[in-house]
Design a protein around this motif. Structure first.
Motif, PDB file in Angstrom:
ATOM      1  N   GLY A  31       0.811  -1.217   0.000  1.00  0.00           N
ATOM      2  CA  GLY A  31       0.000   0.000   0.000  1.00  0.00           C
ATOM      3  C   GLY A  31       0.848   1.273   0.000  1.00  0.00           C
ATOM      4  N   GLN A  32       2.110   1.139  -0.307  1.00  0.00           N
ATOM      5  CA  GLN A  32       3.013   2.292  -0.368  1.00  0.00           C
ATOM      6  C   GLN A  32       3.031   2.861  -1.785  1.00  0.00           C
ATOM      7  N   SER A  33       3.757   3.938  -1.942  1.00  0.00           N
ATOM      8  CA  SER A  33       3.969   4.489  -3.278  1.00  0.00           C
ATOM      9  C   SER A  33       5.444   4.873  -3.422  1.00  0.00           C
ATOM     10  N   LEU A  34       6.313   3.886  -3.208  1.00  0.00           N
ATOM     11  CA  LEU A  34       7.751   4.106  -3.330  1.00  0.00           C
ATOM     12  C   LEU A  34       8.129   4.325  -4.787  1.00  0.00           C
ATOM     13  N   SER A  35       9.131   5.147  -5.003  1.00  0.00           N
ATOM     14  CA  SER A  35       9.634   5.423  -6.352  1.00  0.00           C
ATOM     15  C   SER A  35      11.088   4.964  -6.452  1.00  0.00           C
ATOM     16  N   LYS A  36      11.654   5.025  -7.655  1.00  0.00           N
ATOM     17  CA  LYS A  36      13.078   4.728  -7.834  1.00  0.00           C
ATOM     18  C   LYS A  36      13.915   5.633  -6.942  1.00  0.00           C
ATOM     19  N   LYS A  37      13.533   6.893  -6.873  1.00  0.00           N
ATOM     20  CA  LYS A  37      14.276   7.847  -6.051  1.00  0.00           C
ATOM     21  C   LYS A  37      14.251   7.432  -4.582  1.00  0.00           C
ATOM     22  N   ASP A  90      17.531   6.661  -2.452  1.00  0.00           N
ATOM     23  CA  ASP A  90      17.818   7.380  -1.208  1.00  0.00           C
ATOM     24  C   ASP A  90      18.084   6.413  -0.059  1.00  0.00           C
ATOM     25  N   LYS A  91      17.280   5.361   0.031  1.00  0.00           N
ATOM     26  CA  LYS A  91      17.454   4.387   1.114  1.00  0.00           C
ATOM     27  C   LYS A  91      18.776   3.644   0.992  1.00  0.00           C
ATOM     28  N   LEU A  92      19.267   3.481  -0.230  1.00  0.00           N
ATOM     29  CA  LEU A  92      20.530   2.782  -0.455  1.00  0.00           C
ATOM     30  C   LEU A  92      21.722   3.748  -0.494  1.00  0.00           C
ATOM     31  N   LYS A  93      21.441   5.033  -0.293  1.00  0.00           N
ATOM     32  CA  LYS A  93      22.491   6.060  -0.301  1.00  0.00           C
ATOM     33  C   LYS A  93      23.241   6.111  -1.637  1.00  0.00           C
ATOM     34  N   ILE A  94      22.479   5.968  -2.721  1.00  0.00           N
ATOM     35  CA  ILE A  94      23.005   6.101  -4.077  1.00  0.00           C
ATOM     36  C   ILE A  94      22.318   7.315  -4.685  1.00  0.00           C
ATOM     37  N   THR A  95      23.066   8.144  -5.392  1.00  0.00           N
ATOM     38  CA  THR A  95      22.431   9.315  -5.986  1.00  0.00           C
ATOM     39  C   THR A  95      21.357   8.855  -6.976  1.00  0.00           C
ATOM     40  N   PRO A  96      20.259   9.584  -7.059  1.00  0.00           N
ATOM     41  CA  PRO A  96      19.189   9.193  -7.987  1.00  0.00           C
ATOM     42  C   PRO A  96      19.672   9.040  -9.429  1.00  0.00           C
ATOM     43  N   GLU A  97      20.588   9.906  -9.864  1.00  0.00           N
ATOM     44  CA  GLU A  97      21.096   9.826 -11.235  1.00  0.00           C
ATOM     45  C   GLU A  97      21.896   8.539 -11.454  1.00  0.00           C
ATOM     46  N   MET A  98      22.781   8.203 -10.517  1.00  0.00           N
ATOM     47  CA  MET A  98      23.573   6.978 -10.641  1.00  0.00           C
ATOM     48  C   MET A  98      22.657   5.751 -10.544  1.00  0.00           C
ATOM     49  N   PHE A  99      21.680   5.784  -9.664  1.00  0.00           N
ATOM     50  CA  PHE A  99      20.745   4.661  -9.518  1.00  0.00           C
ATOM     51  C   PHE A  99      19.969   4.451 -10.809  1.00  0.00           C
TER      52      PHE A  99
END
Length: 102
Positions: free
Chosen positions: A45-51, A55-64
């Motif tokens: 029931g969440q709405s998690l995104s790639k970002k 963020d949770k993995l401490k990787i920049t959104p662009e690199m991820f």
């Protein structure tokens, strides 16, 4: 240690790089990620995104994004395992991620 901390730990552990012979994937790693993220969001029931995952993995959104879209090869198996852990993927799906990421 919570799941996010465990996943981050896996990314930064020293692990032998892998580069097996390429396998023709049935779906791209990007398609796999999108499918697993959609299933996770529906199940929880969440709405998690790639970002959010980045963020949770401490990787920049662009690199991820580059990792997921295949523009940059993921060199450590533990990074794929960490991504799968964040997606709450089971063993079968995690194994699929390895064959789809080459």
């Amino acid at each position: 240690m919570n799941i996010e901390q465990q996943a981050m730990h896996l990314i930064y552990c020293k692990e032998q790089n892998f580069s097996d012979e390429p396998v023709m994937p049935d779906e791209s790693f990007s398609d796999f990620f999108d499918r697993m993220l959609k299933q996770l969001n529906e199940r929880t029931g969440q709405s998690l995104s790639k970002k959010d995952i980045a963020d949770k993995l401490k990787i920049t959104p662009e690199m991820f994004r580059k990792y997921i879209n295949g523009q940059k090869t993921i060199k450590k198996r533990d990074c794929i395992i960490a991504i799968c852990a964040m997606l709450q993927a089971d063993t079968t799906d995690t194994n699929d991620a390895f064959s789809n990421n080459f």
